[in-house]
Scaffold this motif. Structure first.
Motif, mmCIF file in Angstrom:
data_model
loop_
_atom_site.group_PDB
_atom_site.id
_atom_site.type_symbol
_atom_site.label_atom_id
_atom_site.label_comp_id
_atom_site.label_asym_id
_atom_site.label_seq_id
_atom_site.Cartn_x
_atom_site.Cartn_y
_atom_site.Cartn_z
ATOM 1 N N ARG A 68 18.778 57.033 -6.172
ATOM 2 C CA ARG A 68 20.063 57.369 -6.240
ATOM 3 C C ARG A 68 21.303 56.596 -5.713
ATOM 4 N NH1 ARG A 68 23.026 63.510 -5.369
ATOM 5 N NH2 ARG A 68 24.438 63.055 -7.269
ATOM 6 N N GLU A 69 20.807 56.195 -4.344
ATOM 7 C CA GLU A 69 21.798 55.367 -3.557
ATOM 8 C C GLU A 69 22.046 53.906 -4.514
ATOM 9 O OE1 GLU A 69 24.030 55.897 -1.076
ATOM 10 O OE2 GLU A 69 23.286 57.950 -1.292
ATOM 11 N N VAL A 70 20.958 53.427 -5.238
ATOM 12 C CA VAL A 70 21.299 52.011 -5.780
ATOM 13 C C VAL A 70 21.992 52.412 -6.987
ATOM 14 C CG1 VAL A 70 19.745 50.674 -7.293
ATOM 15 C CG2 VAL A 70 18.921 51.334 -4.954
ATOM 16 N N CYS A 71 21.665 53.498 -7.769
ATOM 17 C CA CYS A 71 22.480 53.825 -8.907
ATOM 18 C C CYS A 71 23.834 54.083 -8.418
ATOM 19 C CB CYS A 71 21.980 55.093 -9.499
ATOM 20 S SG CYS A 71 20.378 55.068 -10.507
ATOM 21 N N ARG A 72 24.191 54.873 -7.428
ATOM 22 C CA ARG A 72 25.686 55.027 -6.975
ATOM 23 C C ARG A 72 25.983 53.478 -6.678
ATOM 24 N NH1 ARG A 72 24.948 59.982 -2.853
ATOM 25 N NH2 ARG A 72 25.303 61.726 -4.387
ATOM 26 N N GLU A 73 25.609 52.683 -6.186
ATOM 27 C CA GLU A 73 26.231 51.328 -5.713
ATOM 28 C C GLU A 73 26.560 50.797 -7.107
ATOM 29 O OE1 GLU A 73 24.719 47.244 -3.345
ATOM 30 O OE2 GLU A 73 23.321 49.052 -3.496
ATOM 31 N N ALA A 74 25.584 50.565 -7.905
ATOM 32 C CA ALA A 74 25.936 49.941 -9.159
ATOM 33 C C ALA A 74 26.987 50.729 -10.164
ATOM 34 C CB ALA A 74 24.649 49.964 -10.026
ATOM 35 N N PHE A 75 27.080 51.706 -10.155
ATOM 36 C CA PHE A 75 28.339 52.588 -10.847
ATOM 37 C C PHE A 75 29.549 52.342 -10.200
ATOM 38 C CE2 PHE A 75 24.991 56.173 -12.399
ATOM 39 C CZ PHE A 75 24.662 55.268 -13.173
ATOM 40 N N HIS A 118 17.563 51.048 -17.326
ATOM 41 C CA HIS A 118 17.629 49.731 -17.668
ATOM 42 C C HIS A 118 18.874 48.877 -17.102
ATOM 43 C CE1 HIS A 118 18.002 45.542 -19.396
ATOM 44 N NE2 HIS A 118 19.218 45.933 -20.094
ATOM 45 N N ARG A 119 20.142 49.832 -17.521
ATOM 46 C CA ARG A 119 21.537 49.401 -17.092
ATOM 47 C C ARG A 119 21.527 49.194 -15.733
ATOM 48 N NH1 ARG A 119 24.313 49.336 -21.698
ATOM 49 N NH2 ARG A 119 23.917 50.992 -23.184
ATOM 50 N N VAL A 120 21.042 49.928 -14.819
ATOM 51 C CA VAL A 120 21.134 49.884 -13.398
ATOM 52 C C VAL A 120 20.082 48.471 -13.010
ATOM 53 C CG1 VAL A 120 20.498 50.746 -10.970
ATOM 54 C CG2 VAL A 120 21.395 52.131 -13.123
ATOM 55 N N GLN A 127 22.838 40.793 -9.557
ATOM 56 C CA GLN A 127 23.021 40.634 -8.233
ATOM 57 C C GLN A 127 22.181 39.753 -7.431
ATOM 58 O OE1 GLN A 127 26.190 41.996 -7.001
ATOM 59 N NE2 GLN A 127 26.410 42.191 -8.881
ATOM 60 N N GLY A 128 21.052 39.216 -8.092
ATOM 61 C CA GLY A 128 19.976 38.326 -7.583
ATOM 62 C C GLY A 128 18.960 39.149 -6.955
ATOM 63 N N ARG A 129 19.042 40.775 -6.868
ATOM 64 C CA ARG A 129 17.891 41.556 -6.720
ATOM 65 C C ARG A 129 16.822 41.648 -7.554
ATOM 66 N NH1 ARG A 129 21.887 46.226 -4.317
ATOM 67 N NH2 ARG A 129 19.893 46.928 -3.505
ATOM 68 N N GLU A 130 16.085 40.452 -7.785
ATOM 69 C CA GLU A 130 15.179 40.597 -8.955
ATOM 70 C C GLU A 130 14.097 41.468 -8.630
ATOM 71 O OE1 GLU A 130 14.182 36.766 -9.969
ATOM 72 O OE2 GLU A 130 16.335 36.120 -10.556
ATOM 73 N N THR A 131 13.516 41.510 -7.508
ATOM 74 C CA THR A 131 12.264 42.442 -7.278
ATOM 75 C C THR A 131 12.546 43.723 -7.370
ATOM 76 O OG1 THR A 131 11.352 40.667 -5.621
ATOM 77 C CG2 THR A 131 10.370 43.097 -5.616
ATOM 78 N N LEU A 132 13.775 44.328 -6.745
ATOM 79 C CA LEU A 132 14.116 45.683 -7.171
ATOM 80 C C LEU A 132 14.281 45.907 -8.479
ATOM 81 C CD1 LEU A 132 14.692 48.562 -5.968
ATOM 82 C CD2 LEU A 132 16.937 47.650 -5.393
ATOM 83 N N ALA A 133 14.854 45.007 -9.290
ATOM 84 C CA ALA A 133 15.017 45.288 -10.751
ATOM 85 C C ALA A 133 13.760 45.462 -11.489
ATOM 86 C CB ALA A 133 15.748 43.886 -11.277
ATOM 87 N N PHE A 134 12.936 44.664 -11.253
ATOM 88 C CA PHE A 134 11.423 44.474 -11.573
ATOM 89 C C PHE A 134 10.950 45.960 -11.266
ATOM 90 C CE2 PHE A 134 11.129 39.538 -12.054
ATOM 91 C CZ PHE A 134 11.334 39.690 -13.364
ATOM 92 N N HIS A 149 13.197 44.193 -20.297
ATOM 93 C CA HIS A 149 13.317 42.985 -19.338
ATOM 94 C C HIS A 149 14.738 43.279 -18.541
ATOM 95 C CE1 HIS A 149 13.371 39.394 -16.788
ATOM 96 N NE2 HIS A 149 12.143 39.194 -16.997
ATOM 97 N N PRO A 150 14.656 42.999 -17.076
ATOM 98 C CA PRO A 150 16.089 43.290 -16.574
ATOM 99 C C PRO A 150 17.030 42.506 -16.881
ATOM 100 C CG PRO A 150 14.331 43.708 -15.120
ATOM 101 C CD PRO A 150 13.633 43.009 -16.315
ATOM 102 N N ALA A 151 16.832 41.242 -17.292
ATOM 103 C CA ALA A 151 17.740 40.402 -17.811
ATOM 104 C C ALA A 151 18.485 40.743 -19.115
ATOM 105 C CB ALA A 151 17.152 38.942 -17.747
ATOM 106 N N ALA A 152 17.763 41.250 -19.930
ATOM 107 C CA ALA A 152 18.122 41.349 -21.346
ATOM 108 C C ALA A 152 19.407 42.189 -21.148
ATOM 109 C CB ALA A 152 17.045 42.258 -22.201
#
Length: 273
Positions: A68-75, A118-120, A127-134, A149-152
């Protein structure tokens, strides 16, 4: 790369969702606790959406609070993510005759939920946080059987009907107002690296089981019939069908993704695109 349009936020979407939640909590007391936790205890869509993504994706490795904290940061960093989610909700309401209220896709439709996760993940990738994106991608695939894929790059106002078996590759771009059904693949044609996945235009309809392969463009408001394998570009407004896909007619119609019209013309052209 061209920038995808983000549909403007409409505050009434949240009001409609809350109203549906209040009514359901009243008539289905067994669900009242869940509905209160996911929707009614929140002040806006962003808060409810972060909670919903967290309760779905959170696990023993990355708990719900951390998600949830990651989502809030993204939003907070990109309000367009929530605006796109609103557009997605409206798209489901417009195109799916099976739903009764916005509560259904928000709580239960895995196509919608996978898209928001996926949007998150896509924001994390940027942001270059590829491992968390995966990690988000992996959980999304495990839970919803939707593998993006997170880059799509995904536009706004999308409808992933049923969701099961959708696969979208790293360099794919999906325009605004697209509708796709289960089993759709936007993939490559080999082991080459670089820009290797399809570019789907605005308002395209991708039927169940359609496979679009390679760095090709599907033009705006085109239609790909169910079960087709598309290996070459499709002109805007045209319908293709078959294995390999052939032109059926041009134009297909003004907005096939909105009408969800999967029917085909009687005459099929005798050449492969």
């Amino acid at each position: 790369m061209p920038q995808l349009e983000v549909v403007a936020s409409e505050p009434e979407t949240w009001s409609l969702l809350r109203a549906a939640a209040e009514e359901t909590a009243r008539v289905e007391p067994a669900l009242a606790s869940q509905i209160n936790a996911v929707i009614l205890s929140h002040s806006d869509l962003a808060s409810a959406l972060s909670f919903q993504i967290a309760r779905k994706l959170g696990d023993s490795e990355l708990g719900p609070m951390s998600v949830r904290e990651v989502c809030r940061e993204a939003f907070d960093a990109d309000p367009g993510i929530v605006a796109a989610a609103e557009a997605d909700l409206r798209a489901v309401a417009e195109r799916d005759p099976a739903i009764r209220t916005l509560l259904q896709p928000f709580l239960y439709f895995k196509g919608f939920q996978a898209l928001q996760a996926h949007r998150v993940a896509h924001w994390l990738w940027g942001q270059g946080r590829e491992t968390l994106a995966f990690h988000f991608q992996s959980r999304m695939s495990e839970l919803f059987q939707v593998d993006i894929h997170p880059a799509a790059r995904m536009g706004a106002g999308l409808f992933l009907d049923h969701g099961t078996g959708i696969v979208i590759g790293e360099t794919a771009i999906v325009g605004d107002e697209v509708s796709m059904l289960h089993g759709v693949t936007l993939g490559g044609t080999g082991a080459e690296r670089g820009d290797r996945h399809p570019k789907i235009g605005k308002g395209v309809l991708l039927g169940a089981g359609a496979k679009v392969l390679g760095n090709i463009t599907i033009g705006d408001y085109a239609k790909v019939a169910s079960g087709s394998v598309v290996l070459k570009a499709v002109p805007s407004g045209c319908t293709v069908a078959g294995v390999p896909a052939r032109l059926v007619n041009c134009p297909a119609g003004e907005a096939p993704a909105r009408t969800m019209d999967h029917t085909l013309a009687d005459i099929v052209y005798d050449f492969v695109i």
